[in-house]
Design an enzyme around this catalytic site. Structure first.
Site, PDB file in Angstrom:
ATOM      1  N   ASP A   1       0.863  -1.184   0.000  1.00  0.00           N
ATOM      2  CA  ASP A   1       0.000   0.000   0.000  1.00  0.00           C
ATOM      3  C   ASP A   1       0.902   1.238   0.000  1.00  0.00           C
ATOM      4  O   ASP A   1       2.128   1.118   0.000  1.00  0.00           O
ATOM      5  CB  ASP A   1      -0.978  -0.031   1.175  1.00  0.00           C
ATOM      6  CG  ASP A   1      -0.285   0.049   2.513  1.00  0.00           C
ATOM      7  OD1 ASP A   1       0.959   0.111   2.546  1.00  0.00           O
ATOM      8  OD2 ASP A   1      -0.975   0.049   3.542  1.00  0.00           O
TER       9      ASP A   1
ATOM     10  N   ASP B   1      -8.313  -7.123  -0.192  1.00  0.00           N
ATOM     11  CA  ASP B   1      -7.438  -7.411   0.949  1.00  0.00           C
ATOM     12  C   ASP B   1      -8.199  -6.999   2.184  1.00  0.00           C
ATOM     13  O   ASP B   1      -9.037  -6.080   2.132  1.00  0.00           O
ATOM     14  CB  ASP B   1      -6.148  -6.593   0.872  1.00  0.00           C
ATOM     15  CG  ASP B   1      -6.340  -5.191   1.429  1.00  0.00           C
ATOM     16  OD1 ASP B   1      -5.990  -4.956   2.595  1.00  0.00           O
ATOM     17  OD2 ASP B   1      -6.870  -4.337   0.692  1.00  0.00           O
TER      18      ASP B   1
ATOM     19  N   CYS C   1     -13.816 -28.535   4.961  1.00  0.00           N
ATOM     20  CA  CYS C   1     -12.633 -27.695   4.751  1.00  0.00           C
ATOM     21  C   CYS C   1     -11.403 -28.550   4.488  1.00  0.00           C
ATOM     22  O   CYS C   1     -11.177 -29.552   5.171  1.00  0.00           O
ATOM     23  CB  CYS C   1     -12.419 -26.811   5.973  1.00  0.00           C
ATOM     24  SG  CYS C   1     -10.954 -25.759   5.846  1.00  0.00           S
TER      25      CYS C   1
ATOM     26  N   CYS D   1      -8.244 -27.343   4.655  1.00  0.00           N
ATOM     27  CA  CYS D   1      -7.057 -26.616   5.121  1.00  0.00           C
ATOM     28  C   CYS D   1      -6.184 -27.512   5.986  1.00  0.00           C
ATOM     29  O   CYS D   1      -6.646 -28.526   6.511  1.00  0.00           O
ATOM     30  CB  CYS D   1      -7.465 -25.343   5.880  1.00  0.00           C
ATOM     31  SG  CYS D   1      -7.733 -25.538   7.645  1.00  0.00           S
TER      32      CYS D   1
ATOM     33  N   CYS E   1      -7.774 -28.154   9.513  1.00  0.00           N
ATOM     34  CA  CYS E   1      -8.948 -29.034   9.566  1.00  0.00           C
ATOM     35  C   CYS E   1      -8.595 -30.480   9.232  1.00  0.00           C
ATOM     36  O   CYS E   1      -9.286 -31.394   9.668  1.00  0.00           O
ATOM     37  CB  CYS E   1     -10.046 -28.504   8.638  1.00  0.00           C
ATOM     38  SG  CYS E   1     -10.842 -27.034   9.333  1.00  0.00           S
TER      39      CYS E   1
ATOM     40  N   HIS F   1      -6.514 -21.308   9.165  1.00  0.00           N
ATOM     41  CA  HIS F   1      -7.814 -21.769   8.668  1.00  0.00           C
ATOM     42  C   HIS F   1      -8.549 -20.642   7.949  1.00  0.00           C
ATOM     43  O   HIS F   1      -9.088 -20.831   6.859  1.00  0.00           O
ATOM     44  CB  HIS F   1      -8.673 -22.310   9.813  1.00  0.00           C
ATOM     45  CG  HIS F   1     -10.106 -22.507   9.423  1.00  0.00           C
ATOM     46  ND1 HIS F   1     -10.555 -23.645   8.806  1.00  0.00           N
ATOM     47  CD2 HIS F   1     -11.178 -21.666   9.489  1.00  0.00           C
ATOM     48  CE1 HIS F   1     -11.841 -23.508   8.514  1.00  0.00           C
ATOM     49  NE2 HIS F   1     -12.244 -22.323   8.931  1.00  0.00           N
TER      50      HIS F   1
END
Lengths: 376, 376
Positions: free
Chosen positions: B89, B271, B309, B311, B314, B340
């Site tokens: 940014d 974002d 999920c 991930c 998980c 997660h």
């Protein structure tokens, strides 16, 4: 369960077979106090850094989340998703070091929880029950850890009581291992030698507990304020009276140098918070001694913590980046330092095992001890 | 650099090619404020959770470790060991939100560092120089982000100045990209549309910045206090005046529902700190809404955060274990929740891209929005 593969002087190279897999010794157990290594290190990370055994603290897990909760969830292995061996301590050490008010009697110890002040009673039977609920691979006997410099008369009385408590622990674990709803019915009990820094008490106690033919034995009550020389002396006189064909465990020890010296005196198992605690303060281990990664001199240093290190952190990240993370209070910095330090300890144990196998442990120890002095 | 693969209504499915690899859009950029995702998440973890772009904050890196330090260390990619695209940014937003004392003039802004109070001056040239030192893939223009509810007269003057600053940013980045010691000589500049919630100012500004033919355009100054409906309305009226054949970026947004609505209005890049910040508080995302993992009801819950999920958390760990970690203040709990949540966001973007490709985005959006309401 324990097979002595070879020796080099007094140094032992063994393998301890458990229902959760073999433990190659000498071994450093990675301390996951509350069922997690502090510093955001996951059990999946432990696999990556060749951890053989995770150690969890009975007292901490008893107060939070509660051992009965862990039992309902299938025991520590399922709870943490760690498939290799887990050792739990007895809770005794935390009772003496953390609890503010405590009252030791023949039955056990009454003390106040350090979390909420709630009154808790723990004796040999309670400790065994909690550890059985946690379903660790190895349970430690409930003992008293008297101050290193306590009076002889106090230590004599304390060691006698610790012996009686060990008998109660053995009887209780046998009972628990035979109960239908016990998760790990093959939980091992290790006895603990005590006796402060008084040779004859240590030796006499070592002989008596050895007769009980337990699966393993620890030397406890060291690294609690005595000098390194006193500790090494106690190992010199005590370890020969513990069975050589069983694992020996030096509790709560220590620096890399301490470990090298203790291996040389016949110790198989170690555990210590140093690598994780020092890591959280930015102190990282190398074969040339510890360094403080927060030091200004690493600001532009784009080398890894240690050039000769194969850990996941040194493979990817620089001193400059880790220094920045620590200075910026980014948790990631702590994780990196802890992960590196645990790898350093685990890797040193691997090298120790190789050195013993190849009967060059004395040289290896000398080389490492010299290296550790370089950055002092 | 941007190729529009297909559209579904106003929703765009594109690919933005950069020197650090292709960005598949719509995309959620994972926020690594000080060159690290908060919650002990490493760039190696980001690879595992399919992160496409990391966002770093110019202001934070300027004050610590200093952009010149990062330049000497080879830029952000080398510093963090992250090989895929990085967006920085402009530092403007932090100047307005963090700095206590600030003074906005035509040249730029004088303000005090939130770390040590030291006086800092930042204008378009300074922001571009810092971002060039950081060597990000995409640099953002230095703008003013006026309060959503500022007076029309203030916003008019502010937007005029932001336009003049954009010209200065463009000129400066062209100069920097042509300098010999610049690390990333192909750094892209994205312009930023401002105008509060005033339609005609937004539209007029969008038209004027579009004429500059920059590589991409952001809609800034939203999600700063106005309602969701106001934000969606501004997107409805503004996005059609930004080039469709360039990436569009809605800065700092937002909830999964916000993202679905904004994709539906033609936004490519997002974002937001929500997934990492909420994760650190134990708030975890699922397709059935957010849940608070610290809730007592998860004490004995041995299912993963979300059954559907994929991930890394998980796949291995249970709600009961993560709840315990959070209650015991173990950093590992924060890391798991953040990891997660980032996976959840990244995965939703992947599903969004598929849905647009298959021209069923409207259905997908409806299904997800309904799901998110379930746990409310």
């Amino acid at each position: 369960m324990y097979k002595l593969i070879t020796t080099d002087g007094k140094a032992k190279r063994g393998v301890f077979s458990t229902p959760h897999g073999d433990i190659q010794t000498p071994v450093f157990m990675n301390v996951g106090t509350a069922a997690a290594i502090k510093g955001a290190v996951a059990t999946s990370d432990l696999e990556e850094i060749n951890t053989e055994v995770m150690l969890c603290n009975t007292y901490h897990l008893h107060v939070r989340p509660g051992d009965e909760i862990v039992k309902k969830l299938g025991g520590l292995h399922r709870f943490t998703n760690w498939k290799k061996p887990i050792l739990t301590d007895s809770g005794g050490f935390q009772v003496y070091s953390l609890a503010k008010l405590r009252n030791i009697k023949e039955e056990g110890v009454t003390f106040n929880s350090h979390i909420d002040g709630r009154k808790i009673f723990m004796g040999p039977e309670e400790s065994m029950t909690i550890q059985s609920n946690l379903a660790s691979t190895i349970a430690m006997a409930f003992d008293e850890c008297p101050p290193a410099k306590a009076e002889r008369s106090y230590i004599e009385k304390s060691v006698e009581r610790t012996y009686r408590w060990l008998i109660r622990c053995r009887d209780k674990i046998n009972e628990l291992n035979n109960m239908e709803d016990t998760i790990n019915k093959e939980q091992f009990l290790f006895g603990i030698n005590q006796g402060g820094v008084i040779d004859d008490i240590r030796i006499d106690h070592a002989k008596r507990i050895s007769e009980l033919d337990l699966p393993g034995y620890a030397v406890g009550g060291l690294a609690v304020g005595e000098s390194h020389e006193e500790m090494y002396h106690i190992l010199d006189v005590t370890v020969p009276h513990l069975p050589q064909n069983k694992p020996t465990y030096l509790m709560g020890v220590g620096t890399p140098a301490n470990i090298l010296e203790a291996v040389d005196r016949g110790i198989d198992f170690f555990d210590c918070v140093y690598p994780s605690r020092n890591g959280r303060h930015g102190q990282v281990y190398t074969n040339r001694g510890k360094l403080n990664i927060k030091n200004k001199k690493y600001e532009l240093d784009d080398s890894p913590i240690a050039e000769d290190c194969g850990c996941p952190v040194c493979k990817r990240y620089t001193r400059a980046y880790i220094r920045h993370l620590m200075k910026a209070d980014e948790m990631l910095g702590l994780r990196f330092c802890v992960l590196h330090n645990l790898w350093f300890y685990n890797n040193m144990m691997r090298e120790i095992r190789e050195a013993i196998e190849e009967h060059r442990f004395t040289e290896y120890k000398k080389m490492r001890l010299q290296g550790f002095e370089e950055n002092k």
